[in-house]
Design a protein around this motif. Structure first.
Motif, PDB file in Angstrom:
ATOM      1  N   UNK A 285      -3.302 -12.822 -11.100  1.00  0.00           N
ATOM      2  CA  UNK A 285      -2.575 -11.567 -11.291  1.00  0.00           C
ATOM      3  C   UNK A 285      -3.426 -10.379 -10.820  1.00  0.00           C
ATOM      4  N   UNK A 286      -4.716 -10.391 -11.198  1.00  0.00           N
ATOM      5  CA  UNK A 286      -5.608  -9.301 -10.785  1.00  0.00           C
ATOM      6  C   UNK A 286      -5.841  -9.346  -9.269  1.00  0.00           C
ATOM      7  N   UNK A 287      -6.063 -10.539  -8.729  1.00  0.00           N
ATOM      8  CA  UNK A 287      -6.349 -10.685  -7.296  1.00  0.00           C
ATOM      9  C   UNK A 287      -5.163 -10.217  -6.462  1.00  0.00           C
ATOM     10  N   UNK A 288      -3.946 -10.568  -6.896  1.00  0.00           N
ATOM     11  CA  UNK A 288      -2.757 -10.164  -6.141  1.00  0.00           C
ATOM     12  C   UNK A 288      -2.578  -8.652  -6.217  1.00  0.00           C
ATOM     13  N   UNK A 289      -2.876  -8.065  -7.377  1.00  0.00           N
ATOM     14  CA  UNK A 289      -2.772  -6.609  -7.506  1.00  0.00           C
ATOM     15  C   UNK A 289      -3.736  -5.918  -6.536  1.00  0.00           C
TER      16      UNK A 289
END
Ligand code: 5AD
Ligand code: FES
Length: 353
Positions: free
Chosen positions: A36-40
């Motif tokens: 989730x953080x990486x995609x953001x």
């Protein structure tokens, strides 16, 4: 553990001990949070676009003997081929028509493609397709040869470091291939001005979590513009033919960590990832990757570029791979783009050309 991920996002680096702890404690919940953080982060830099590169595997002759690789010199069972200049240019021609604006020329370390020949090939491609980037992936050379390739117009260079640990490197390669020379090559390429890609296989024989943490630190220090990682997959005619493959989950987790470490990095969801899982490349994008490299090689030679077993796309035409990837990316809400797709730090430079 989530706090470590938050800190990685803020500070872009953790200690090797902390990376090891994350890799040890990796589970579904932690992975979901990381992705989730990486995609953001990836979306903030690149939106929902995925860059496509046209890969041309132009020779499978190789003077090296890496224990993991199916086209190693000692493998007498693989039929060898080398494309002619005309064939390579015609791959570019069809790639250009399909919209590709980056060509990746990848091959074994084949003496028949001397440095002057490689340079002349690069010059011809840049002359015919001046709006395209050329990426070379042809192995280790002395610095002067890399300088000649850069002067000929090559924009980028891929040379995976394979493993940052000298001991582990020596487990994967015969003694004439040294970890020192590999790293020297990467530093030279960087200093010369190429956009550089390094990377490692995930789950290669003898690899420990400490080795992976070392890889992450090596990558952080080199600051490459591209990082290519994929699972190790055994090839039956190699010394590692009986070893287990790397896993989808560990590879995806490392993609996520890499995105937080180098927010702007060009990070492919590799063919190897697509080989160990039918939706591996889509999952790679959903873990933080932003590049796919469909194959442009002529169909009759594809299965001969057999780095590992069961490689995907060996029977498909370039146009089919192009279409296939476009719909795969659309299925997860991403748009494929076929601009040059330079690293953000290089965009201004190339726009000046
Ligand atoms: N499994 C996965 N990746 C492999 N490569 C070579 N052999 C294998 C294998 N058996 C990777 C190496 C090399 C790149 C071209 O392909 O990392 O740098
Ligand atoms: Fe080659 Fe799907 S990308 S067939």
């Amino acid at each position: 553990m989530k706090q470590l991920i938050d800190r990685l996002e803020r500070e872009h680096i953790l200690t090797q001990q902390e990376f090891i702890a994350l890799l040890e404690k990796r589970n579904k919940t932690l992975a979901a949070y990381l992705f989730e953080r990486a995609v953001a982060v990836r979306k903030a830099v690149y939106g929902n676009t995925v860059y496509l590169r046209g890969l041309i595997e132009f020779t499978n002759y190789c003077k090296n003997d890496c224990y993991y690789c199916g086209i190693r010199r000692s493998n007498g069972n693989v039929p060898r081929y080398r494309l002619t200049e005309e064939e390579i240019l015609s791959c570019c021609e069809s790639g250009y028509t399909l919209g590709f604006r980056t060509f990746v020329l990848q091959g074994g370390e084949d003496g028949a493609f001397s440095v002057p020949r490689l340079c002349s090939l690069v010059r011809q491609i840049k002359e015919r397709f001046p709006d395209c980037a050329v990426t070379l992936s042809v192995g280790e050379f002395p610095r002067a040869d890399y300088e000649a390739m850069f002067a000929a117009g090559a924009d980028r260079y891929l040379l995976r470091h394979e493993t940052a640990s000298a001991d582990h490197y020596r487990r994967l390669h015969p003694s004439n291939q040294t970890p020192e020379n590999r790293k020297r090559c990467l530093q030279d390429l960087k200093d010369i001005g190429f956009q550089v890609g390094c990377g490692m296989m995930v789950g290669s024989p003898g690899q420990t979590l400490a080795n992976l943490a070392e890889d992450l630190h090596f990558i952080y220090e080199l600051r490459p513009q591209m990082v290519g990682i994929g699972p190790f997959i055994p090839q039956h005619d190699t010394p590692f033919g009986g070893e287990p493959a790397g896993t989808l989950e560990e590879t995806l987790f490392l993609l996520g960590l890499l995105r937080l470490m180098l927010p702007q990095v060009l990070l492919p969801a590799t063919t190897a990832l697509g080989t160990i899982h039918p939706r591996g490349r889509e999952l790679g994008i959903l873990a933080g990757a932003n590049v796919c490299m469909p194959n442009l090689s002529p169909v009759p030679v594809r299965e001969k570029y057999a780095l590992y077993d069961h490689k995907i796309c060996t029977g498909d035409e370039a146009a089919e791979c192009r279409q296939c990837l476009q719909s795969r990316m659309a299925s997860i809400g991403y748009t494929t783009v076929v601009s040059r797709g330079d690293h953000p730090d290089f965009q201004r430079k190339s726009e000046r050309n």
